[in-house]
Design a protein around this motif. Sequence first.
Motif, PDB file in Angstrom:
ATOM      1  N   ILE A 146       0.887  -1.259   0.106  1.00 64.75           N
ATOM      2  CA  ILE A 146      -0.034  -0.055   0.038  1.00 64.75           C
ATOM      3  C   ILE A 146       0.861   1.328  -0.048  1.00 64.75           C
ATOM      4  N   LEU A 147       2.042   1.172   0.812  1.00 67.28           N
ATOM      5  CA  LEU A 147       2.916   2.450   0.770  1.00 67.28           C
ATOM      6  C   LEU A 147       3.269   2.790  -0.448  1.00 67.28           C
ATOM      7  N   ALA A 148       3.336   1.866  -1.461  1.00 66.40           N
ATOM      8  CA  ALA A 148       4.102   2.067  -2.991  1.00 66.40           C
ATOM      9  C   ALA A 148       2.958   2.952  -3.844  1.00 66.40           C
ATOM     10  N   PHE A 149       1.878   3.027  -3.196  1.00 63.42           N
ATOM     11  CA  PHE A 149       0.712   3.702  -3.764  1.00 63.42           C
ATOM     12  C   PHE A 149       0.481   5.055  -3.370  1.00 63.42           C
ATOM     13  N   GLU A 150       1.031   5.436  -2.161  1.00 61.34           N
ATOM     14  CA  GLU A 150       0.868   6.703  -1.774  1.00 61.34           C
ATOM     15  C   GLU A 150       1.058   7.950  -2.674  1.00 61.34           C
ATOM     16  N   SER A 151       1.906   7.894  -3.461  1.00 67.24           N
ATOM     17  CA  SER A 151       2.412   8.981  -4.521  1.00 67.24           C
ATOM     18  C   SER A 151       1.362   8.806  -5.637  1.00 67.24           C
ATOM     19  N   THR A 152       1.091   7.684  -5.894  1.00 66.65           N
ATOM     20  CA  THR A 152      -0.189   7.520  -6.943  1.00 66.65           C
ATOM     21  C   THR A 152      -1.604   8.340  -6.638  1.00 66.65           C
ATOM     22  N   ALA A 153      -1.565   7.999  -5.319  1.00 65.98           N
ATOM     23  CA  ALA A 153      -3.094   8.322  -4.628  1.00 65.98           C
ATOM     24  C   ALA A 153      -2.948   9.900  -4.646  1.00 65.98           C
ATOM     25  N   TYR A 154      -1.568  10.756  -4.192  1.00 64.60           N
ATOM     26  CA  TYR A 154      -1.489  11.918  -4.157  1.00 64.60           C
ATOM     27  C   TYR A 154      -1.733  12.640  -5.652  1.00 64.60           C
ATOM     28  N   GLU A 155      -1.127  11.967  -6.767  1.00 66.13           N
ATOM     29  CA  GLU A 155      -1.142  12.550  -7.916  1.00 66.13           C
ATOM     30  C   GLU A 155      -2.824  12.648  -8.510  1.00 66.13           C
ATOM     31  N   LYS A 156      -3.252  11.483  -8.094  1.00 69.38           N
ATOM     32  CA  LYS A 156      -4.834  11.425  -8.572  1.00 69.38           C
ATOM     33  C   LYS A 156      -5.865  12.031  -7.591  1.00 69.38           C
ATOM     34  N   GLU A 157      -5.187  12.877  -6.643  1.00 68.52           N
ATOM     35  CA  GLU A 157      -5.928  13.604  -5.671  1.00 68.52           C
ATOM     36  C   GLU A 157      -7.130  12.769  -4.908  1.00 68.52           C
ATOM     37  N   LEU A 158      -6.567  11.784  -4.346  1.00 65.68           N
ATOM     38  CA  LEU A 158      -7.316  10.577  -3.632  1.00 65.68           C
ATOM     39  C   LEU A 158      -6.578  10.483  -2.190  1.00 65.68           C
ATOM     40  N   GLN A 159      -7.400  10.090  -1.391  1.00 64.05           N
ATOM     41  CA  GLN A 159      -6.859   9.872   0.148  1.00 64.05           C
ATOM     42  C   GLN A 159      -6.705   8.349   0.188  1.00 64.05           C
ATOM     43  N   LEU A 160      -5.567   7.980   0.273  1.00 67.99           N
ATOM     44  CA  LEU A 160      -5.427   6.459   0.640  1.00 67.99           C
ATOM     45  C   LEU A 160      -5.051   6.473   2.267  1.00 67.99           C
ATOM     46  N   VAL A 161      -6.148   5.444   2.625  1.00 68.23           N
ATOM     47  CA  VAL A 161      -6.066   5.067   4.089  1.00 68.23           C
ATOM     48  C   VAL A 161      -5.784   3.729   4.392  1.00 68.23           C
ATOM     49  N   SER A 162      -4.944   3.489   5.414  1.00 64.65           N
ATOM     50  CA  SER A 162      -4.565   2.104   5.464  1.00 64.65           C
ATOM     51  C   SER A 162      -5.014   1.639   7.037  1.00 64.65           C
ATOM     52  N   GLU A 163      -5.676   0.606   7.194  1.00 63.17           N
ATOM     53  CA  GLU A 163      -6.108   0.134   8.359  1.00 63.17           C
ATOM     54  C   GLU A 163      -5.380  -1.388   8.745  1.00 63.17           C
ATOM     55  N   ILE A 164      -4.151  -1.308   8.866  1.00 65.83           N
ATOM     56  CA  ILE A 164      -3.621  -2.710   8.573  1.00 65.83           C
ATOM     57  C   ILE A 164      -3.363  -3.104  10.048  1.00 65.83           C
ATOM     58  N   ARG A 165      -3.692  -4.203  10.505  1.00 68.19           N
ATOM     59  CA  ARG A 165      -3.586  -4.936  12.093  1.00 68.19           C
ATOM     60  C   ARG A 165      -2.207  -5.595  11.968  1.00 68.19           C
ATOM     61  N   ASP A 166      -1.368  -5.459  13.011  1.00 64.87           N
ATOM     62  CA  ASP A 166       0.070  -5.906  13.084  1.00 64.87           C
ATOM     63  C   ASP A 166      -0.074  -7.588  13.044  1.00 64.87           C
ATOM     64  N   GLU A 167       1.058  -7.935  13.128  1.00 64.25           N
ATOM     65  CA  GLU A 167       1.383  -9.319  13.046  1.00 64.25           C
ATOM     66  C   GLU A 167       0.096 -10.443  12.843  1.00 64.25           C
ATOM     67  N   ILE A 168      -0.161 -10.144  11.477  1.00 65.24           N
ATOM     68  CA  ILE A 168      -1.069 -11.212  11.072  1.00 65.24           C
ATOM     69  C   ILE A 168      -0.225 -12.112   9.952  1.00 65.24           C
ATOM     70  N   TYR A 169      -0.185 -13.395  10.407  1.00 64.41           N
ATOM     71  CA  TYR A 169       0.671 -14.275   9.661  1.00 64.41           C
ATOM     72  C   TYR A 169      -0.378 -15.220   9.011  1.00 64.41           C
ATOM     73  N   VAL A 170       0.070 -15.859   7.667  1.00 72.29           N
ATOM     74  CA  VAL A 170      -0.396 -16.466   6.794  1.00 72.29           C
ATOM     75  C   VAL A 170       0.421 -17.526   6.047  1.00 72.29           C
ATOM     76  N   SER A 171       0.163 -18.575   5.675  1.00 70.94           N
ATOM     77  CA  SER A 171       0.928 -19.464   4.781  1.00 70.94           C
ATOM     78  C   SER A 171       0.827 -19.229   3.325  1.00 70.94           C
ATOM     79  N   GLY A 172       1.772 -18.616   2.772  1.00 71.97           N
ATOM     80  CA  GLY A 172       1.499 -18.507   1.262  1.00 71.97           C
ATOM     81  C   GLY A 172       2.991 -17.872   0.775  1.00 71.97           C
ATOM     82  N   ASP A 173       2.696 -17.575  -0.614  1.00 67.05           N
ATOM     83  CA  ASP A 173       4.017 -16.882  -1.222  1.00 67.05           C
ATOM     84  C   ASP A 173       3.970 -15.525  -1.051  1.00 67.05           C
TER      85      ASP A 173
END
Length: 410
Positions: free
Chosen positions: A273-300
Motif C-alpha cells: 500500500i505504501l508504494a501507491f501513496e504517491s499515485t494516490a496523491y497525484e490522482k487527488e485521492l486519500q489512501l487510508v491504511s487500516e492494517i493490523r499488526d502481526e497477521i501471519y498466513v501460509s503463502g507466497d
Amino acid sequence: MFKKSRRKIIAVIMSIFIALFAGTLCIIYYCSYQEVYRQNREMLLRYAQAYWQNGNPAGTGELPPDSDMQDFQAEHAYRLLSFHSAAFSESGAIISIDNDPDMGLSDEALIALAGQLIAGESQSGVYGSWVYLIEGGREITLVVLMDNMILSGSMGTLLRYTVFFGGIVIFLLFFISLYLARRIVQPLEEGYQKQKQFISDAGHELKTPLAVISTNAEMLERKFGQNKWLDNIRYENSRMTELVRRLLELTRAENARPQMLRVNFSRIATGGILAFESTAYEKELQLVSEIRDEIYVSGDAGQLGNLVSILTDNALSYAPKHSVVTAALWSERGRAYFSVTNEGPEISKEQQKSLFERFYRADSARGGNSSHYGLGLAIAKAIVTSHQGKIEVSCQAGQITFTVSIPASS
C-alpha cells in the motif's frame, strides 16, 4: 478449478439419484401399505356384514355395502384370518364376543380395547398391532379387530429389502456418476489447458518482436527526431508489452504452485500500500491504511504482494477525485481478511459474476480506464485460489469493496 467442477457435478448427479430413489421408495411403500390396508379393511367389512346378517339375533343392525371380494384368493384369505369382535348395546353393555384367547387376546383385554376404540374419533384404522373397524347400528355398536403383525412384518421386510438393494444401486450409481462427471469435464479441462498453453506460448513469442519494435522506435527517434508517428508506435508498443506481461503473469499465477511459507501478511500489505501513496496523491485521492499488526498466513510473499498491488491499483484507478480509498487487513476465526474499498457507481449482480473473468471490464460501471486490460482481477483470483482462499466483491451505499479471505497461520 475443474476438480471442483467435477465434484459439483458428482454431487448434483448423486443428489438427483438419491432424491429419485427416496421418492420412489416412499411411493412404493405408501402404495403397498395402502393396498394391504384396503384389503384388510375389506376383510373387516366382510366380517361385519356376516355379523349383521347372522350374528345379530334381533336383526335390527344396518347392513354394510355389498363386498366385491368374491374371487377365490380373497375367499381363501378370509377363511384363514383370525377375527376378534365385541358388540355393545346402546347403554354400553356387552351383547356378544367373538374371541379366541389362544390368539393372544383375552376377553377382558378385547372389551377394554374395544371401549378405547369406540371412545376415539376414527371409525377405522390401525391401533398398535391391530386393524380395526367400528360399525354402529340403531341399537348395536360392533367393533371388529384383526391382527396387524403380519402386515407390519411384511411392510418392514419390504422396506429392509428395498433399502438394502437400493443402497447397492446407489453405490453403483456413484461410480457411474464419477465416470460421467469425468467424461463431461474432460473436454472442458483439455480446452482450458490448451487455452492456457496458447496464452503462455503466445506471450513468450511476442516478447521478442515487441522488444525489437521498441528498440527500432528509439533508433528512429534518434535519427529523425521526435514525431507523433513514433510516439504512437512507442505508446501502442508499451501497451502491448504490458498486456503480454499481464498474460504471462496470469499464466504463472494459474499454473505455478506457490511456495507456501509462513509470512507476515501485515508487513506485505503495508509495503504494498505504501508504494501507491504517491499515485494516490497525484490522482487527488486519500489512501487510508487500516492494517493490523502481526497477521501471519501460509503463502507466497511475492504473490501476496502482487495481490495487494492489484486490488489497490484497481481501487485507485476507478475512484473519483477527492474521495477516500481504504485498505484494511484483519484476522477473524482463523482466517486473514484483506479488503480494499473505494467510492463508485454500483456494479450490478450480473457484472459482479463476470468481474474475475479474463478480459472482462465493466466499462459502463467502472469508467473504462484504458490502462487496464481486464486481467488484474483474474490474476488476483488465481492467486487467492492457489492460497485456498476466496475473493468477493460487494456494493453498498456507493462503496465498492473487494474482500480476500485466506487461512491464517498461527
